[in-house]
Design an enzyme around this catalytic site. Sequence first.
Site, PDB file in Angstrom:
ATOM      1  N   CYS A  51      44.731   2.237  -1.427  1.00 34.71           N
ATOM      2  CA  CYS A  51      45.804   1.393  -1.958  1.00 34.71           C
ATOM      3  C   CYS A  51      45.686   0.003  -1.342  1.00 34.71           C
ATOM      4  CB  CYS A  51      47.160   2.002  -1.624  1.00 34.71           C
ATOM      5  SG  CYS A  51      48.535   0.871  -1.902  1.00 34.71           S
ATOM      6  N   GLU A  53      22.421  -6.009  -6.648  1.00 31.53           N
ATOM      7  CA  GLU A  53      21.950  -4.672  -7.028  1.00 31.53           C
ATOM      8  C   GLU A  53      21.397  -4.695  -8.443  1.00 31.53           C
ATOM      9  OE1 GLU A  53      24.674  -1.414  -6.703  1.00 31.53           O
ATOM     10  OE2 GLU A  53      25.473  -2.058  -4.760  1.00 31.53           O
ATOM     11  N   LYS A  59      21.884  11.186  -6.564  1.00 34.01           N
ATOM     12  CA  LYS A  59      20.561  11.721  -6.208  1.00 34.01           C
ATOM     13  C   LYS A  59      19.522  11.475  -7.303  1.00 34.01           C
ATOM     14  CE  LYS A  59      21.532  16.547  -7.657  1.00 34.01           C
ATOM     15  NZ  LYS A  59      22.943  16.312  -8.024  1.00 34.01           N
ATOM     16  N   ARG A  93      35.487   7.042  -4.365  1.00 35.54           N
ATOM     17  CA  ARG A  93      35.615   5.753  -3.685  1.00 35.54           C
ATOM     18  C   ARG A  93      36.591   4.911  -4.492  1.00 35.54           C
ATOM     19  NH1 ARG A  93      30.566   1.824  -5.116  1.00 35.54           N
ATOM     20  NH2 ARG A  93      30.318   2.376  -7.304  1.00 35.54           N
ATOM     21  N   ASN A 141      32.842  -3.149  -1.272  1.00 37.17           N
ATOM     22  CA  ASN A 141      31.789  -2.869  -2.254  1.00 37.17           C
ATOM     23  C   ASN A 141      32.417  -2.699  -3.633  1.00 37.17           C
ATOM     24  OD1 ASN A 141      28.834  -2.050  -2.697  1.00 37.17           O
ATOM     25  ND2 ASN A 141      29.949  -0.414  -3.726  1.00 37.17           N
ATOM     26  N   GLU A 142      32.004  -3.537  -4.568  1.00 37.67           N
ATOM     27  CA  GLU A 142      32.426  -3.395  -5.960  1.00 37.67           C
ATOM     28  C   GLU A 142      33.931  -3.110  -6.083  1.00 37.67           C
ATOM     29  OE1 GLU A 142      28.317  -1.889  -8.125  1.00 37.67           O
ATOM     30  OE2 GLU A 142      29.839  -0.391  -7.618  1.00 37.67           O
TER      31      GLU A 142
END
Length: 677
Positions: free
Chosen positions: A115, A308, A357, A111, A149-150
Amino acid sequence: MSLPATAKVPFGGDYNPEQWPEPVWDQDYQLFDLARIDLVTLGVFDWALTQPAPDVYDFTLLDRIVARATAEGRRICLATGTGAHPAWLARAHPEVTRTDFEGRRHGFGQRHNSCPSSPVFRRLSAELARRVARRYAANPSIVAWHVGNEYGGACYCPRCAAGFRDWLRRGYGTLEALNAAWYTTFWSHTFTDWEEIEPPSALTEHWRGPDHTAFPGITLDYRRFMSDAMLANYLDEKAAIREASPDVLVTTNFMGMYRPIDYHRWAPHLDFASWDNYPPDDSSPSWMALTHDLMRGLKDGQPFWLMEQTPSHTACRDVNPLKRPGVLRLWSWQAVAHGADAVLFFQLRASRGASEKYHGAVIGHSGRSDTRVFREVAQLGAEFDRLGAATLGARTPARVALLFDWDSWWALEISDGPSRLVRYQQVVLAYHRALWDAGVDIDVVAVTADLSRYDVVVAPALHMVKGDLPQRLAEVAERGGSVLTTFLSGRVDENDNAFLMDVPGPLGRLMGVRVDEWDARGPGFVNPVLLRAGADRVEVAARLLFELVIPEGAEVVGTYQDDFYAGTPAVTRNAFGAGDGWYVGAGLDQEGVSWVVRRVLDRHGLAGPYADVPDLEAAVRVTPGGARLRFLLNHRAEPVEVAACDGGVDLLSGDRIERGQAVRLGPREVLVVREDA
């Protein structure tokens, strides 16, 4: 400025039901009821599901997910799904993927892989955000929009190079101005055409990695540009959301003290700040306190969302310690004590496959409700239910400000000399730790912030001095306040060029000193410093950097004890107006930093009532209605007993507490008192 409308502290987190068959959803919501989970963040990485092909949008699954959360009475923070682009996009438009620092064009994968300068990425990500907002804007369960996200990383592709040149043209106007700012007479670097400018990378200005550059001014500007380029991506999506949803607030999740992006540049464009708390180890309460304060300071003290945190352990590090019993609750309440108006987790149910996981989750792979982690989450959820709206909108009444500056961080750590061992974050942590230990409420703010409401301003390693900051710091001291700064401050201007004056540059008059030379040594070298205030004397260690300070009106508070500069000043105090300026010219250890900071605080009577109780954190928030909430957090594995500094009601137990009453906090225990008016 405002926050999402909720009746209590939202409690929940990232939920990815698209990863499991729908019968699992039934079990999840039963467990959510048990844990009092009332908010779910949905769709963070759903781009490939909602847009499976260039001209195909399919919201069938997301419709069911949103409808189920709504039917179950949950509040929703709905993401645009653009945290990572789909494989078809990289195949159809290879230029969408990033080029790394070494010049390698990446294929699809991971992720943070888009660009930020790609017109295709910008168009399609905004279009997806537009369609998501248009489809769900009428749903009253949605209380916030979550963009991307982030955000992070960097790209060095030809499109980013062209974007960099455009950014430079807008900023500098002329090549003459740019050449002057970058000091390009050095090493025959004078640019005569904009097209000659390349991104500073391993193929151009750098060696040994991103922090080793021949031209810090070029690298500094590229970091500013890349931060702005990703901000443009965020703004694309926010504008698209606003077309259908003008009132629901928009945010993206920050990562605390994250070096690649200047969050102060982003802050005005977020409706509210939110961030993901993953400390570097399992025993970092002061690190988290600093970062919470930094996130709260982004929006002038407005509360933030803790978007989070792990309920138990992370999975991305070489070693991933488990949070000890009580730590999940303790750290969640610490966030609230420092300004969090939401407490959310990653993740609500554990992923079955891929890299996360083994990342901690409220619900594990077996779906049990009798695990220790689930029980602790449920206990915390019940406490937030009892708390109700008591803390919402409450602000921190800080009289101390600590300046945090991404430009100084970048400039200091890409500088050749005096020492690459001096790390900006560690210096700032040491001074914040001293304030934290003293029980002081602190605002961590940008160098552009209004300083008029503070009695003490601490500016560690203020390497770069910009704009009217020297004047505003002087005004703090003139009206009776104290300003404290340290070695490596006042060295360079906004272009990372040295001031043509004695160090600490434009801060010299306030500090009443000049720095004649400096000595950098390895970590094993120690030069003791003797600190003196009246009869109070203590010898502490100093490491890494030693400035040779010459007083020009300042009194000497600490002196070096060894080497040819033994007996010369290491710490000074300068009377200035009705206040003073403190200069720490040496890399004091934590004991020394704390000693100096305590002297500064004592002048203003700012040390907290529990300043001498180790690892007992105290914080205050004041509600919009004027109620004063005092938080006490015992970070030790042993109990502690203190006297209540004021009477009030314990909001977690309902018990009455009288002023002076002995209060016992068990290991990792929390007390939240609404004090009497």
